[in-house]
Design a protein around this motif. Structure first.
Motif, PDB file in Angstrom:
ATOM      1  N   LYS A  96       0.833  -1.198   0.000  1.00  0.00           N
ATOM      2  CA  LYS A  96       0.000   0.000   0.000  1.00  0.00           C
ATOM      3  C   LYS A  96       0.872   1.253   0.000  1.00  0.00           C
ATOM      4  O   LYS A  96       1.674   1.473   0.913  1.00  0.00           O
ATOM      5  CB  LYS A  96      -0.887   0.009   1.243  1.00  0.00           C
ATOM      6  CG  LYS A  96      -1.824  -1.185   1.345  1.00  0.00           C
ATOM      7  CD  LYS A  96      -3.022  -1.049   0.441  1.00  0.00           C
ATOM      8  CE  LYS A  96      -3.974   0.027   0.938  1.00  0.00           C
ATOM      9  NZ  LYS A  96      -5.175   0.119   0.085  1.00  0.00           N
ATOM     10  N   ALA A  97       0.691   2.102  -0.998  1.00  0.00           N
ATOM     11  CA  ALA A  97       1.522   3.295  -1.157  1.00  0.00           C
ATOM     12  C   ALA A  97       1.396   4.252   0.025  1.00  0.00           C
ATOM     13  O   ALA A  97       2.386   4.847   0.468  1.00  0.00           O
ATOM     14  CB  ALA A  97       1.170   4.011  -2.456  1.00  0.00           C
ATOM     15  N   ASP A  98       0.177   4.405   0.567  1.00  0.00           N
ATOM     16  CA  ASP A  98      -0.027   5.389   1.635  1.00  0.00           C
ATOM     17  C   ASP A  98       0.459   4.904   2.998  1.00  0.00           C
ATOM     18  O   ASP A  98       0.359   5.624   3.987  1.00  0.00           O
ATOM     19  CB  ASP A  98      -1.491   5.816   1.709  1.00  0.00           C
ATOM     20  CG  ASP A  98      -2.432   4.642   2.003  1.00  0.00           C
ATOM     21  OD1 ASP A  98      -1.952   3.495   2.113  1.00  0.00           O
ATOM     22  OD2 ASP A  98      -3.649   4.886   2.116  1.00  0.00           O
ATOM     23  N   SER A  99       0.982   3.669   3.048  1.00  0.00           N
ATOM     24  CA  SER A  99       1.451   3.140   4.334  1.00  0.00           C
ATOM     25  C   SER A  99       2.971   3.200   4.481  1.00  0.00           C
ATOM     26  O   SER A  99       3.497   2.920   5.560  1.00  0.00           O
ATOM     27  CB  SER A  99       0.996   1.683   4.499  1.00  0.00           C
ATOM     28  OG  SER A  99       1.716   0.818   3.618  1.00  0.00           O
ATOM     29  N   VAL A 100       3.694   3.543   3.422  1.00  0.00           N
ATOM     30  CA  VAL A 100       5.159   3.570   3.492  1.00  0.00           C
ATOM     31  C   VAL A 100       5.620   4.686   4.420  1.00  0.00           C
ATOM     32  O   VAL A 100       5.173   5.829   4.307  1.00  0.00           O
ATOM     33  CB  VAL A 100       5.775   3.775   2.096  1.00  0.00           C
ATOM     34  CG1 VAL A 100       7.301   3.858   2.203  1.00  0.00           C
ATOM     35  CG2 VAL A 100       5.381   2.657   1.153  1.00  0.00           C
ATOM     36  N   HIS A 101       6.498   4.356   5.342  1.00  0.00           N
ATOM     37  CA  HIS A 101       7.085   5.404   6.178  1.00  0.00           C
ATOM     38  C   HIS A 101       8.452   4.953   6.695  1.00  0.00           C
ATOM     39  O   HIS A 101       8.722   3.766   6.838  1.00  0.00           O
ATOM     40  CB  HIS A 101       6.170   5.778   7.339  1.00  0.00           C
ATOM     41  CG  HIS A 101       5.990   4.704   8.360  1.00  0.00           C
ATOM     42  ND1 HIS A 101       5.175   3.604   8.170  1.00  0.00           N
ATOM     43  CD2 HIS A 101       6.528   4.542   9.595  1.00  0.00           C
ATOM     44  CE1 HIS A 101       5.202   2.831   9.232  1.00  0.00           C
ATOM     45  NE2 HIS A 101       6.028   3.367  10.111  1.00  0.00           N
ATOM     46  N   ASP A 102       9.314   5.923   6.952  1.00  0.00           N
ATOM     47  CA  ASP A 102      10.648   5.660   7.481  1.00  0.00           C
ATOM     48  C   ASP A 102      10.553   5.557   8.999  1.00  0.00           C
ATOM     49  O   ASP A 102      10.023   6.460   9.648  1.00  0.00           O
ATOM     50  CB  ASP A 102      11.611   6.776   7.087  1.00  0.00           C
ATOM     51  CG  ASP A 102      11.675   6.989   5.577  1.00  0.00           C
ATOM     52  OD1 ASP A 102      11.418   6.027   4.838  1.00  0.00           O
ATOM     53  OD2 ASP A 102      11.959   8.125   5.147  1.00  0.00           O
ATOM     54  N   TYR A 103      11.068   4.484   9.553  1.00  0.00           N
ATOM     55  CA  TYR A 103      10.907   4.264  10.995  1.00  0.00           C
ATOM     56  C   TYR A 103      12.217   4.279  11.775  1.00  0.00           C
ATOM     57  O   TYR A 103      12.214   4.341  13.003  1.00  0.00           O
ATOM     58  CB  TYR A 103      10.173   2.945  11.261  1.00  0.00           C
ATOM     59  CG  TYR A 103      10.931   1.703  10.851  1.00  0.00           C
ATOM     60  CD1 TYR A 103      11.803   1.076  11.738  1.00  0.00           C
ATOM     61  CD2 TYR A 103      10.791   1.150   9.576  1.00  0.00           C
ATOM     62  CE1 TYR A 103      12.512  -0.065  11.378  1.00  0.00           C
ATOM     63  CE2 TYR A 103      11.478   0.007   9.211  1.00  0.00           C
ATOM     64  CZ  TYR A 103      12.339  -0.592  10.105  1.00  0.00           C
ATOM     65  OH  TYR A 103      13.045  -1.711   9.733  1.00  0.00           O
ATOM     66  N   ALA A 104      13.358   4.206  11.087  1.00  0.00           N
ATOM     67  CA  ALA A 104      14.639   4.185  11.805  1.00  0.00           C
ATOM     68  C   ALA A 104      15.763   4.597  10.861  1.00  0.00           C
ATOM     69  O   ALA A 104      15.671   4.434   9.645  1.00  0.00           O
ATOM     70  CB  ALA A 104      14.923   2.797  12.376  1.00  0.00           C
ATOM     71  N   LEU A 105      16.822   5.114  11.461  1.00  0.00           N
ATOM     72  CA  LEU A 105      18.045   5.442  10.731  1.00  0.00           C
ATOM     73  C   LEU A 105      19.179   4.666  11.385  1.00  0.00           C
ATOM     74  O   LEU A 105      19.498   4.877  12.558  1.00  0.00           O
ATOM     75  CB  LEU A 105      18.322   6.944  10.795  1.00  0.00           C
ATOM     76  CG  LEU A 105      19.518   7.456   9.991  1.00  0.00           C
ATOM     77  CD1 LEU A 105      19.309   7.225   8.496  1.00  0.00           C
ATOM     78  CD2 LEU A 105      19.735   8.952  10.257  1.00  0.00           C
ATOM     79  N   GLY A 106      19.752   3.726  10.635  1.00  0.00           N
ATOM     80  CA  GLY A 106      20.769   2.850  11.192  1.00  0.00           C
ATOM     81  C   GLY A 106      22.165   3.444  11.134  1.00  0.00           C
ATOM     82  O   GLY A 106      22.463   4.296  10.295  1.00  0.00           O
ATOM     83  N   ARG A 107      23.031   2.965  12.023  1.00  0.00           N
ATOM     84  CA  ARG A 107      24.439   3.360  12.042  1.00  0.00           C
ATOM     85  C   ARG A 107      25.307   2.115  12.030  1.00  0.00           C
ATOM     86  O   ARG A 107      24.920   1.056  12.529  1.00  0.00           O
ATOM     87  CB  ARG A 107      24.751   4.214  13.273  1.00  0.00           C
ATOM     88  CG  ARG A 107      24.021   5.556  13.308  1.00  0.00           C
ATOM     89  CD  ARG A 107      24.415   6.459  12.142  1.00  0.00           C
ATOM     90  NE  ARG A 107      25.827   6.755  12.128  1.00  0.00           N
ATOM     91  CZ  ARG A 107      26.388   7.762  12.825  1.00  0.00           C
ATOM     92  NH1 ARG A 107      25.638   8.543  13.576  1.00  0.00           N
ATOM     93  NH2 ARG A 107      27.691   7.969  12.742  1.00  0.00           N
TER      94      ARG A 107
END
Length: 255
Positions: A96-107
């Motif tokens: 689903k296009a409207d469900s995509v979201h960024d949840y974390a930024l890894g290191r």
């Protein structure tokens, strides 16, 4: 009147529904990138406490999970270790296009289980003796691709080929270092943080500008779009409590 942030609003609705008996406890199946397994287990526990819903977790490299989803694996959600794979699934009509979201930024961290092994991490990576170095497979795992990018930046990718010990995913790469099969590894900070709760090692955090940002994105898959538990977890992942758990497990914040 100040508008209520989307994530907070979603969590309030979840809690109200659970508390009033409007939400029927269900179950969702999540495909989760290996680096995020322990964090997702903590999220699943909190999610269950708040909503009654349960999350079943299957973990592998992002590339392998993508192939499983394409082959029809019965997942409702994907929590990838990159931003591209969820959007690719959308373009292929599987999410689903409207469900995509960024949840974390890894290191990324250069790490050894030996507390005295890493002193000057930068000098070691630039020209020090590295008999064996564990990384995840760059073709399957975004953290492996970031490790390759770091070594290419330093001009050591080709020279270190005989020393590389590649795991199918970051979990396997971490095992190589934890068991001593490789004295050094380029590993997610989240996994290093988890390992050091058991036994102190030594490490050096890779500068963020030495590789492309490791942005991790989530998406609700088409087969999970009618599953209330899957939709609820997708909303929960945006909430303030979920974001706090993600940060506690070694990830940078994604606004």
């Amino acid at each position: 009147m100040t508008p209520i942030p989307r994530g907070l609003c979603a969590l309030l609705l979840l809690c109200l529904a659970a508390g009033s008996g409007l939400a029927r406890a269900g179950e969702a199946r999540a495909a989760v990138a290996s680096n995020f397994l322990h964090t997702c287990e903590a999220l699943a526990e909190d999610f269950h406490a708040r909503t009654g819903h349960r999350l079943r977790i299957s973990s592998a490299s992002t590339g392998k999970l993508y192939a499983q989803i394409r082959a029809g694996a019965p997942f409702d959600l994907l929590l990838a270790a990159d931003a591209a794979t969820p959007r690719r699934l959308v373009s292929e009509g599987l999410a689903k296009a409207d469900s995509v979201h960024d949840y974390a930024l890894g290191r990324l961290v250069l790490w050894s289980r030996d507390p005295g092994r890493i002193g000057d991490g930068e000098a070691l990576l630039r020209g020090g003796d590295i008999p064996r170095l564990a990384i995840a497979n760059p073709a399957l795992a975004p953290y492996g691709a970031a490790a390759r990018e770091v070594l290419q930046r330093l001009g050591r990718w080709e020279a270190l080929q005989p020393a590389l010990v590649q795991g199918e995913n970051v979990g396997q790469a971490m095992q190589f270092v934890a068991t001593g099969a490789a004295p050094l590894g380029l590993l997610p900070r989240s996994q290093v943080q988890e390992a050091e709760r058991q036994a102190r090692g030594s490490g050096w955090e890779i500068p963020a500008d030495w590789h492309a940002p490791i942005v991790q994105s989530a998406v609700l898959l088409i087969r999970g779009s009618d599953n209330p538990a899957a939709r609820a977890f997708s909303d929960y992942l945006r909430s303030a409590p979920a974001r706090a758990i993600v940060r506690e497990h070694g990830y940078d914040r994604v606004d």
